[in-house]
Design an enzyme around this catalytic site. Sequence first.
Site, mmCIF file in Angstrom:
data_model
loop_
_atom_site.group_PDB
_atom_site.id
_atom_site.type_symbol
_atom_site.label_atom_id
_atom_site.label_comp_id
_atom_site.label_asym_id
_atom_site.label_seq_id
_atom_site.Cartn_x
_atom_site.Cartn_y
_atom_site.Cartn_z
ATOM 1 N N LYS A 25 0.802 -1.238 0.000
ATOM 2 C CA LYS A 25 0.000 0.000 0.000
ATOM 3 C C LYS A 25 0.828 1.277 0.000
ATOM 4 O O LYS A 25 0.379 2.325 0.445
ATOM 5 C CB LYS A 25 -1.008 0.024 1.186
ATOM 6 C CG LYS A 25 -1.970 -1.109 1.129
ATOM 7 C CD LYS A 25 -2.854 -1.011 -0.100
ATOM 8 C CE LYS A 25 -3.417 -2.341 -0.503
ATOM 9 N NZ LYS A 25 -3.960 -2.362 -1.857
ATOM 10 N N SER A 26 2.062 1.159 -0.496
ATOM 11 C CA SER A 26 2.961 2.319 -0.495
ATOM 12 C C SER A 26 3.177 2.919 -1.880
ATOM 13 O O SER A 26 3.862 3.939 -2.009
ATOM 14 C CB SER A 26 4.324 1.911 0.088
ATOM 15 O OG SER A 26 4.168 1.410 1.385
ATOM 16 N N GLY A 27 2.642 2.265 -2.916
ATOM 17 C CA GLY A 27 2.851 2.796 -4.270
ATOM 18 C C GLY A 27 3.351 1.751 -5.257
ATOM 19 O O GLY A 27 3.910 2.100 -6.303
ATOM 20 N N TRP A 51 1.560 1.883 -8.726
ATOM 21 C CA TRP A 51 2.006 3.101 -9.425
ATOM 22 C C TRP A 51 3.350 2.837 -10.093
ATOM 23 O O TRP A 51 3.566 3.157 -11.264
ATOM 24 C CB TRP A 51 2.115 4.232 -8.396
ATOM 25 C CG TRP A 51 1.987 5.606 -8.941
ATOM 26 C CD1 TRP A 51 1.927 5.973 -10.260
ATOM 27 C CD2 TRP A 51 1.897 6.814 -8.169
ATOM 28 N NE1 TRP A 51 1.800 7.338 -10.351
ATOM 29 C CE2 TRP A 51 1.779 7.881 -9.094
ATOM 30 C CE3 TRP A 51 1.897 7.110 -6.805
ATOM 31 C CZ2 TRP A 51 1.671 9.208 -8.673
ATOM 32 C CZ3 TRP A 51 1.794 8.431 -6.395
ATOM 33 C CH2 TRP A 51 1.678 9.468 -7.316
ATOM 34 N N HIS A 79 7.556 -7.604 -1.736
ATOM 35 C CA HIS A 79 7.183 -6.948 -0.474
ATOM 36 C C HIS A 79 8.076 -7.440 0.666
ATOM 37 O O HIS A 79 7.827 -7.141 1.824
ATOM 38 C CB HIS A 79 5.735 -7.283 -0.094
ATOM 39 C CG HIS A 79 4.686 -6.604 -0.919
ATOM 40 N ND1 HIS A 79 4.760 -5.283 -1.298
ATOM 41 C CD2 HIS A 79 3.493 -7.054 -1.396
ATOM 42 C CE1 HIS A 79 3.674 -4.966 -1.990
ATOM 43 N NE2 HIS A 79 2.900 -6.018 -2.068
ATOM 44 N N ARG A 128 5.806 5.338 1.959
ATOM 45 C CA ARG A 128 4.641 6.231 2.065
ATOM 46 C C ARG A 128 4.385 6.502 3.532
ATOM 47 O O ARG A 128 4.683 5.633 4.389
ATOM 48 C CB ARG A 128 3.428 5.538 1.422
ATOM 49 C CG ARG A 128 2.193 6.387 1.322
ATOM 50 C CD ARG A 128 1.049 5.590 0.694
ATOM 51 N NE ARG A 128 -0.077 6.453 0.400
ATOM 52 C CZ ARG A 128 -1.249 6.030 -0.066
ATOM 53 N NH1 ARG A 128 -1.448 4.745 -0.300
ATOM 54 N NH2 ARG A 128 -2.231 6.884 -0.306
ATOM 55 N N SER A 143 -5.159 3.084 3.588
ATOM 56 C CA SER A 143 -5.314 2.373 2.319
ATOM 57 C C SER A 143 -5.513 0.872 2.576
ATOM 58 O O SER A 143 -6.384 0.222 1.990
ATOM 59 C CB SER A 143 -4.072 2.620 1.454
ATOM 60 O OG SER A 143 -4.184 1.971 0.224
ATOM 61 N N TYR A 155 6.134 8.209 -1.924
ATOM 62 C CA TYR A 155 4.812 8.384 -2.541
ATOM 63 C C TYR A 155 4.480 9.880 -2.566
ATOM 64 O O TYR A 155 3.974 10.411 -3.559
ATOM 65 C CB TYR A 155 3.798 7.598 -1.710
ATOM 66 C CG TYR A 155 2.366 7.663 -2.185
ATOM 67 C CD1 TYR A 155 1.837 6.650 -2.990
ATOM 68 C CD2 TYR A 155 1.518 8.707 -1.806
ATOM 69 C CE1 TYR A 155 0.519 6.683 -3.406
ATOM 70 C CE2 TYR A 155 0.202 8.749 -2.224
ATOM 71 C CZ TYR A 155 -0.299 7.742 -3.023
ATOM 72 O OH TYR A 155 -1.614 7.795 -3.430
ATOM 73 N N MET A 164 -4.657 6.073 -14.611
ATOM 74 C CA MET A 164 -4.516 4.673 -14.167
ATOM 75 C C MET A 164 -5.843 4.098 -13.687
ATOM 76 O O MET A 164 -6.102 2.912 -13.830
ATOM 77 C CB MET A 164 -3.463 4.575 -13.064
ATOM 78 C CG MET A 164 -2.035 4.589 -13.611
ATOM 79 S SD MET A 164 -0.808 4.400 -12.318
ATOM 80 C CE MET A 164 -1.196 2.794 -11.641
ATOM 81 N N LYS A 205 -8.305 6.586 -3.559
ATOM 82 C CA LYS A 205 -8.274 8.057 -3.557
ATOM 83 C C LYS A 205 -7.002 8.614 -4.179
ATOM 84 O O LYS A 205 -7.010 9.659 -4.797
ATOM 85 C CB LYS A 205 -8.363 8.580 -2.120
ATOM 86 C CG LYS A 205 -9.767 8.741 -1.597
ATOM 87 C CD LYS A 205 -9.758 9.699 -0.415
ATOM 88 C CE LYS A 205 -11.135 9.801 0.205
ATOM 89 N NZ LYS A 205 -11.093 10.551 1.479
HETATM 90 S S1 PPS Z 1 -0.450 -3.154 -3.136
HETATM 91 O O1 PPS Z 1 -1.649 -3.942 -2.731
HETATM 92 O O2 PPS Z 1 0.619 -3.272 -2.139
HETATM 93 O O3 PPS Z 1 -0.002 -3.504 -4.489
HETATM 94 O O4 PPS Z 1 -0.952 -1.644 -3.134
HETATM 95 P P1 PPS Z 1 -0.121 -0.388 -3.674
HETATM 96 O O5 PPS Z 1 -0.223 -0.323 -5.140
HETATM 97 O O6 PPS Z 1 1.230 -0.365 -3.067
HETATM 98 O O7 PPS Z 1 -0.913 0.822 -3.031
HETATM 99 C C1 PPS Z 1 -2.216 1.174 -3.428
HETATM 100 C C2 PPS Z 1 -2.350 2.658 -3.165
HETATM 101 O O8 PPS Z 1 -1.619 3.389 -4.180
HETATM 102 C C3 PPS Z 1 -2.504 4.310 -4.797
HETATM 103 N N1 PPS Z 1 -2.120 4.585 -6.187
HETATM 104 C C4 PPS Z 1 -1.907 5.836 -6.655
HETATM 105 N N2 PPS Z 1 -1.907 7.029 -6.022
HETATM 106 C C5 PPS Z 1 -1.675 8.132 -6.781
HETATM 107 N N3 PPS Z 1 -1.466 8.089 -8.111
HETATM 108 C C6 PPS Z 1 -1.437 6.916 -8.780
HETATM 109 N N4 PPS Z 1 -1.229 6.907 -10.099
HETATM 110 C C7 PPS Z 1 -1.657 5.714 -8.034
HETATM 111 N N5 PPS Z 1 -1.715 4.389 -8.355
HETATM 112 C C8 PPS Z 1 -2.001 3.725 -7.214
HETATM 113 C C9 PPS Z 1 -3.863 3.627 -4.686
HETATM 114 O O9 PPS Z 1 -4.907 4.506 -4.959
HETATM 115 C C10 PPS Z 1 -3.808 3.137 -3.240
HETATM 116 O O10 PPS Z 1 -3.904 4.207 -2.304
HETATM 117 P P2 PPS Z 1 -5.281 4.702 -1.653
HETATM 118 O O11 PPS Z 1 -4.877 5.675 -0.580
HETATM 119 O O12 PPS Z 1 -5.978 3.512 -1.096
HETATM 120 O O13 PPS Z 1 -6.035 5.382 -2.757
#
Ligand code: PPS
Length: 285
Positions: free
Chosen positions: A43-45, A48, A98, A120, A128, A183, A222, A248
Amino acid sequence: MDGKYLTYHGLLCPKETHCADSLKYFEEFQCRDDDVFIITYPKSGTTWMQEIVPSLLSGGDLTAVTTLPNWDRVPWLEEKRAALYLKQRPSPRIIVSHMPFHLMPPSFLSSKVKAIYVTRDPRDVLVSSFYFHQMASFLDDPGTFDEFIEKFLNGEVLFGKWTDHMKSWQKADIGNKIMYVTYEAMIKDLKGVIGSLSRFLDQDLSDEVLEAVAKHCSFNSMKTNTMSNYSLVPQQFMDTSKSSFLRKGIAGDWKNHFSPEQEAKFRAVIEEEMEGSDVKLCWSE
Ligand code: PPS
């Protein structure tokens, strides 16, 4: 612990995605010198970065990120399907993990791989994760927000304590093979971070290409990319009526969830556990 998890070196992993064979594959994995690793505490990015790195390594060609689901494009090394995806993948491979540094396979250290560690604000990580536990049927129900804070601080969540993960990777003695990215920096200046990442990955890309990659990797773009928004996953595994994977995408959503007392306690515990480490916590910057 609940029957939904197995324990690996004290860390919880979902049984839906992990098994003894996949963890053995992880342990014995043979890195290639040109592999690129994306390392995160969940949940850290991660998702992305699974969009950004392939877009940079392809020189801005967005074919992979618009035709291949992210779990195939950038496989999760310790997950059940990794062997299938990575078997005959041409170089350069991009791989997610991870795992903490001390559990990485020996070839991670002996090869010239590059690693990108994304962090993050743990308060936003927790929020998240709280919503993800509500939508993902292969994870425990998170309980109340207060209960989930306890679980998070006790490390009774996927891949253990956030503080242990941070300390492990901040101590990683692999010199300039690793780049640390936050992040929050990506939220603030996505194109700037993408530019730094492209230099780290030895990609000499024009301003136009960096601009196009940043545009493609924006949250709104995305969120509508079916190859990246997890809408291909059946509802029985991820129930989108409860939450979205790309929920979000902001920094600071914790302010809408923590009470002042919960936040003060959370910060105190994290600060105490991080004491003596070189890690600068985001709220002390
Ligand atoms: S996981 O399950 O570990 O793979 O999740 P992870 O991808 O690390 O984290 C998911 C959160 O990343 C946010 N996210 C983004 N934020 C901003 N911009 C972009 N492009 C983006 N892509 C993924 C995603 O929305 C989750 O955060 P939250 O706060 O829940 O929205």
